[in-house]
Design a protein around this motif. Structure first.
Motif, PDB file in Angstrom:
ATOM      1  N   GLY A 106     143.969  80.646  21.730  1.00 56.39           N
ATOM      2  CA  GLY A 106     143.599  82.003  21.595  1.00 56.39           C
ATOM      3  C   GLY A 106     142.832  82.562  20.463  1.00 56.39           C
ATOM      4  O   GLY A 106     142.857  83.789  20.142  1.00 56.39           O
ATOM      5  N   LEU A 107     142.466  81.575  19.515  1.00 55.36           N
ATOM      6  CA  LEU A 107     141.662  82.260  18.056  1.00 55.36           C
ATOM      7  C   LEU A 107     140.261  82.782  18.415  1.00 55.36           C
ATOM      8  O   LEU A 107     139.640  81.834  19.245  1.00 55.36           O
ATOM      9  CB  LEU A 107     141.860  81.122  17.207  1.00 55.36           C
ATOM     10  CG  LEU A 107     143.140  80.723  16.744  1.00 55.36           C
ATOM     11  CD1 LEU A 107     143.071  79.512  15.701  1.00 55.36           C
ATOM     12  CD2 LEU A 107     143.777  81.832  15.847  1.00 55.36           C
ATOM     13  N   ASP A 108     139.967  83.453  17.860  1.00 51.83           N
ATOM     14  CA  ASP A 108     138.466  84.135  17.880  1.00 51.83           C
ATOM     15  C   ASP A 108     137.582  83.152  16.791  1.00 51.83           C
ATOM     16  O   ASP A 108     137.667  83.934  15.822  1.00 51.83           O
ATOM     17  CB  ASP A 108     138.239  85.505  17.598  1.00 51.83           C
ATOM     18  CG  ASP A 108     137.084  86.172  18.014  1.00 51.83           C
ATOM     19  OD1 ASP A 108     136.187  85.334  17.937  1.00 51.83           O
ATOM     20  OD2 ASP A 108     136.984  87.317  18.381  1.00 51.83           O
ATOM     21  N   VAL A 109     137.275  82.138  17.645  1.00 43.24           N
ATOM     22  CA  VAL A 109     136.306  81.269  16.559  1.00 43.24           C
ATOM     23  C   VAL A 109     135.337  81.890  15.925  1.00 43.24           C
ATOM     24  O   VAL A 109     134.985  81.810  14.691  1.00 43.24           O
ATOM     25  CB  VAL A 109     136.095  79.816  17.145  1.00 43.24           C
ATOM     26  CG1 VAL A 109     135.130  79.107  16.538  1.00 43.24           C
ATOM     27  CG2 VAL A 109     137.335  79.187  17.743  1.00 43.24           C
ATOM     28  N   ARG A 110     134.577  82.885  16.603  1.00 42.39           N
ATOM     29  CA  ARG A 110     133.245  83.431  16.252  1.00 42.39           C
ATOM     30  C   ARG A 110     133.498  84.319  15.271  1.00 42.39           C
ATOM     31  O   ARG A 110     132.944  84.303  14.100  1.00 42.39           O
ATOM     32  CB  ARG A 110     132.746  83.915  17.398  1.00 42.39           C
ATOM     33  CG  ARG A 110     132.020  83.072  18.537  1.00 42.39           C
ATOM     34  CD  ARG A 110     130.947  83.854  19.276  1.00 42.39           C
ATOM     35  NE  ARG A 110     130.168  84.907  18.541  1.00 42.39           N
ATOM     36  CZ  ARG A 110     129.400  85.677  19.226  1.00 42.39           C
ATOM     37  NH1 ARG A 110     129.592  86.232  20.482  1.00 42.39           N
ATOM     38  NH2 ARG A 110     128.455  86.334  18.442  1.00 42.39           N
ATOM     39  N   ARG A 111     134.788  84.968  15.364  1.00 44.15           N
ATOM     40  CA  ARG A 111     135.317  85.997  14.316  1.00 44.15           C
ATOM     41  C   ARG A 111     135.742  85.336  13.044  1.00 44.15           C
ATOM     42  O   ARG A 111     135.375  85.650  11.845  1.00 44.15           O
ATOM     43  CB  ARG A 111     136.191  86.669  14.792  1.00 44.15           C
ATOM     44  CG  ARG A 111     136.776  88.003  13.790  1.00 44.15           C
ATOM     45  CD  ARG A 111     137.689  88.952  14.348  1.00 44.15           C
ATOM     46  NE  ARG A 111     138.483  89.710  13.354  1.00 44.15           N
ATOM     47  CZ  ARG A 111     139.495  89.536  12.886  1.00 44.15           C
ATOM     48  NH1 ARG A 111     140.331  88.233  13.080  1.00 44.15           N
ATOM     49  NH2 ARG A 111     140.065  90.203  11.909  1.00 44.15           N
ATOM     50  N   LEU A 112     136.207  84.072  13.185  1.00 45.11           N
ATOM     51  CA  LEU A 112     136.834  83.431  12.064  1.00 45.11           C
ATOM     52  C   LEU A 112     135.660  82.820  11.288  1.00 45.11           C
ATOM     53  O   LEU A 112     135.842  82.776  10.131  1.00 45.11           O
ATOM     54  CB  LEU A 112     137.967  82.453  12.552  1.00 45.11           C
ATOM     55  CG  LEU A 112     139.087  82.899  12.951  1.00 45.11           C
ATOM     56  CD1 LEU A 112     140.189  82.121  13.395  1.00 45.11           C
ATOM     57  CD2 LEU A 112     139.931  83.609  11.666  1.00 45.11           C
ATOM     58  N   HIS A 113     134.631  82.368  12.041  1.00 45.24           N
ATOM     59  CA  HIS A 113     133.480  81.840  11.382  1.00 45.24           C
ATOM     60  C   HIS A 113     132.787  83.037  10.469  1.00 45.24           C
ATOM     61  O   HIS A 113     132.489  82.620   9.204  1.00 45.24           O
ATOM     62  CB  HIS A 113     132.382  81.234  12.344  1.00 45.24           C
ATOM     63  CG  HIS A 113     132.682  79.896  12.797  1.00 45.24           C
ATOM     64  ND1 HIS A 113     132.411  79.370  14.052  1.00 45.24           N
ATOM     65  CD2 HIS A 113     133.735  78.921  12.321  1.00 45.24           C
ATOM     66  CE1 HIS A 113     132.851  78.179  14.227  1.00 45.24           C
ATOM     67  NE2 HIS A 113     133.525  77.960  13.343  1.00 45.24           N
ATOM     68  N   ALA A 114     132.690  84.132  11.054  1.00 44.04           N
ATOM     69  CA  ALA A 114     132.022  85.105  10.129  1.00 44.04           C
ATOM     70  C   ALA A 114     133.039  85.457   9.058  1.00 44.04           C
ATOM     71  O   ALA A 114     132.293  85.973   8.031  1.00 44.04           O
ATOM     72  CB  ALA A 114     131.976  86.350  11.150  1.00 44.04           C
ATOM     73  N   LEU A 115     134.206  85.653   9.258  1.00 47.33           N
ATOM     74  CA  LEU A 115     135.080  85.920   8.129  1.00 47.33           C
ATOM     75  C   LEU A 115     134.948  84.911   7.001  1.00 47.33           C
ATOM     76  O   LEU A 115     135.111  85.442   5.908  1.00 47.33           O
ATOM     77  CB  LEU A 115     136.430  86.050   8.527  1.00 47.33           C
ATOM     78  CG  LEU A 115     136.783  87.263   9.361  1.00 47.33           C
ATOM     79  CD1 LEU A 115     138.169  87.380   9.841  1.00 47.33           C
ATOM     80  CD2 LEU A 115     136.698  88.646   8.510  1.00 47.33           C
ATOM     81  N   THR A 116     135.143  83.430   7.376  1.00 48.41           N
ATOM     82  CA  THR A 116     134.705  82.547   6.361  1.00 48.41           C
ATOM     83  C   THR A 116     133.380  82.670   5.760  1.00 48.41           C
ATOM     84  O   THR A 116     133.334  82.584   4.264  1.00 48.41           O
ATOM     85  CB  THR A 116     135.175  81.156   7.036  1.00 48.41           C
ATOM     86  OG1 THR A 116     136.393  81.149   8.024  1.00 48.41           O
ATOM     87  CG2 THR A 116     134.978  80.163   6.029  1.00 48.41           C
ATOM     88  N   PHE A 117     132.263  82.916   6.220  1.00 52.32           N
ATOM     89  CA  PHE A 117     131.146  82.860   5.693  1.00 52.32           C
ATOM     90  C   PHE A 117     131.341  84.250   4.768  1.00 52.32           C
ATOM     91  O   PHE A 117     130.489  84.137   3.632  1.00 52.32           O
ATOM     92  CB  PHE A 117     130.047  83.317   6.747  1.00 52.32           C
ATOM     93  CG  PHE A 117     128.571  82.992   6.228  1.00 52.32           C
ATOM     94  CD1 PHE A 117     128.003  81.774   5.977  1.00 52.32           C
ATOM     95  CD2 PHE A 117     127.993  83.941   5.600  1.00 52.32           C
ATOM     96  CE1 PHE A 117     126.747  81.720   5.619  1.00 52.32           C
ATOM     97  CE2 PHE A 117     126.697  83.748   5.395  1.00 52.32           C
ATOM     98  CZ  PHE A 117     126.091  82.375   5.065  1.00 52.32           C
ATOM     99  N   ALA A 118     131.727  85.313   5.200  1.00 53.89           N
ATOM    100  CA  ALA A 118     131.641  86.507   4.265  1.00 53.89           C
ATOM    101  C   ALA A 118     132.560  86.339   3.111  1.00 53.89           C
ATOM    102  O   ALA A 118     132.435  86.753   1.924  1.00 53.89           O
ATOM    103  CB  ALA A 118     132.402  87.528   5.118  1.00 53.89           C
ATOM    104  N   ALA A 119     133.706  85.531   3.273  1.00 56.95           N
ATOM    105  CA  ALA A 119     134.733  85.141   2.036  1.00 56.95           C
ATOM    106  C   ALA A 119     133.896  84.350   1.162  1.00 56.95           C
ATOM    107  O   ALA A 119     134.139  84.485  -0.128  1.00 56.95           O
ATOM    108  CB  ALA A 119     136.032  84.421   2.557  1.00 56.95           C
TER     109      ALA A 119
END
Length: 305
Positions: A200-213
């Motif tokens: 249930g994790l939103d992988v696309r969103r987590l990818h974007a958050l990681t790149f942003a961090a």
């Protein structure tokens, strides 16, 4: 083993220079500089560890942080270090947008496409800065800067603040990854994206958050070094190169490796000036880099393939 080698190298530098003060100065300057290198590398290793992307635009994002700080200091009189409150969110948001609308389109594709995309983003940002601000250099002075004496060596307060800020932010990233639910989710995506998606994790969103961090780390590093260097459109290129050296040296995807690698590179750069006077400081850095890869191809903190 690494600590023993470091002590031996410092002792050798002392013997070669014939001065404890010169050696202490090199060690102190190297550690302070290495802290900033560690923050630059942390952003790179975070992006690589989760997205498996080598981000050639990292140095250009760092340059944006420098310009944000320089413009706020010159136009609004904002203290350079307080501009972190602007540069970090600004680069975080930019990184999120770039990943969602550009980098995400190449994920799962060829490595060449990813490299060319990030290289193109870097060139776009650097040339945009050139058009907007020309090639004129800028400097940012810290009004309260003063020399501090530590263990017989001298360091400007601005360098000490840059080191403290870099280590504080690096610690914050580590706590985020290891002590929060978001960090657990990011590590799950890094380990097994398909499994993370199934639970249930939103992988696309987590990818974007990681790149942003990771991009925010670059912006923070840019702000912290602005009082120490001359700001120009290509100022981040050298840090980009050193950042990649630190990441590979410490171990791809390893946050502790990024910190340790940054400190090692900073020390090597400064002590190399004692062992190899008159040569480029990066000569010693790349010599150590090659030796470490021959000894441990996976890096100091990396896991064998």
């Amino acid at each position: 083993m690494t600590a023993v080698v470091a002590v031996a190298v410092i002792a050798g530098a002392w013997a070669r220079s014939g001065s404890g003060t010169v050696t202490a100065q090199a060690v102190l300057t190297g550690l302070l500089l290495g802290g900033v290198y560690a923050l630059v590398a942390m952003g790179l290793t975070l992006i690589f560890g989760v997205l498996d992307i080598v981000n050639f635009a990292h140095g250009a994002f760092m340059t944006l942080g420098m310009y944000a700080t320089a413009l706020l200091a010159a136009g609004a009189g904002v203290n350079p270090y307080l501009s972190l409150l602007v540069s970090v969110p600004l680069l975080f948001g930019l990184g999120y947008v770039v990943q969602r609308h550009m980098v995400s389109r190449t994920m799962g594709g060829s490595l060449a496409a990813q490299l060319l995309l990030t290289l193109g983003i870097a060139m776009l940002l650097e040339n945009s800065l050139m058009l907007a601000f020309t090639g004129d250099t800028r400097t940012v002075a810290v009004s309260f800067d003063t020399p501090l004496r530590l263990l017989g060596a001298v360091a400007d307060l601005s360098r000490v603040l840059a080191f403290a800020g870099a280590m504080g932010l690096a610690g914050a990233v580590w706590l985020l990854l290891t002590k929060t639910r978001l960090g657990t989710a990011i590590r799950a995506v890094a380990t097994n994206p398909e499994g993370a998606s199934l639970v249930g994790l939103d992988v696309r969103r987590l990818h974007a958050l990681t790149f942003a961090a990771g991009t925010a780390c670059a912006g923070a590093a840019g702000t912290l070094v602005t009082p120490l260097i001359t700001v120009e459109p290509t100022a981040g290129e050298l840090f980009n190169i050193i950042g990649f050296v630190v990441v590979v040296l410490g171990g791809l995807g390893s946050v502790p490796g990024a910190v340790a690698g940054g400190l090692i590179v900073g020390l090597t750069e400064q002590l190399g000036g004692i062992y190899l006077p008159g040569q480029s400081p990066l000569l010693a850095v790349f010599a150590v880099f090659v030796l470490v890869l021959l000894w441990r191809p996976q890096g100091l903190f990396g896991r064998p393939a």
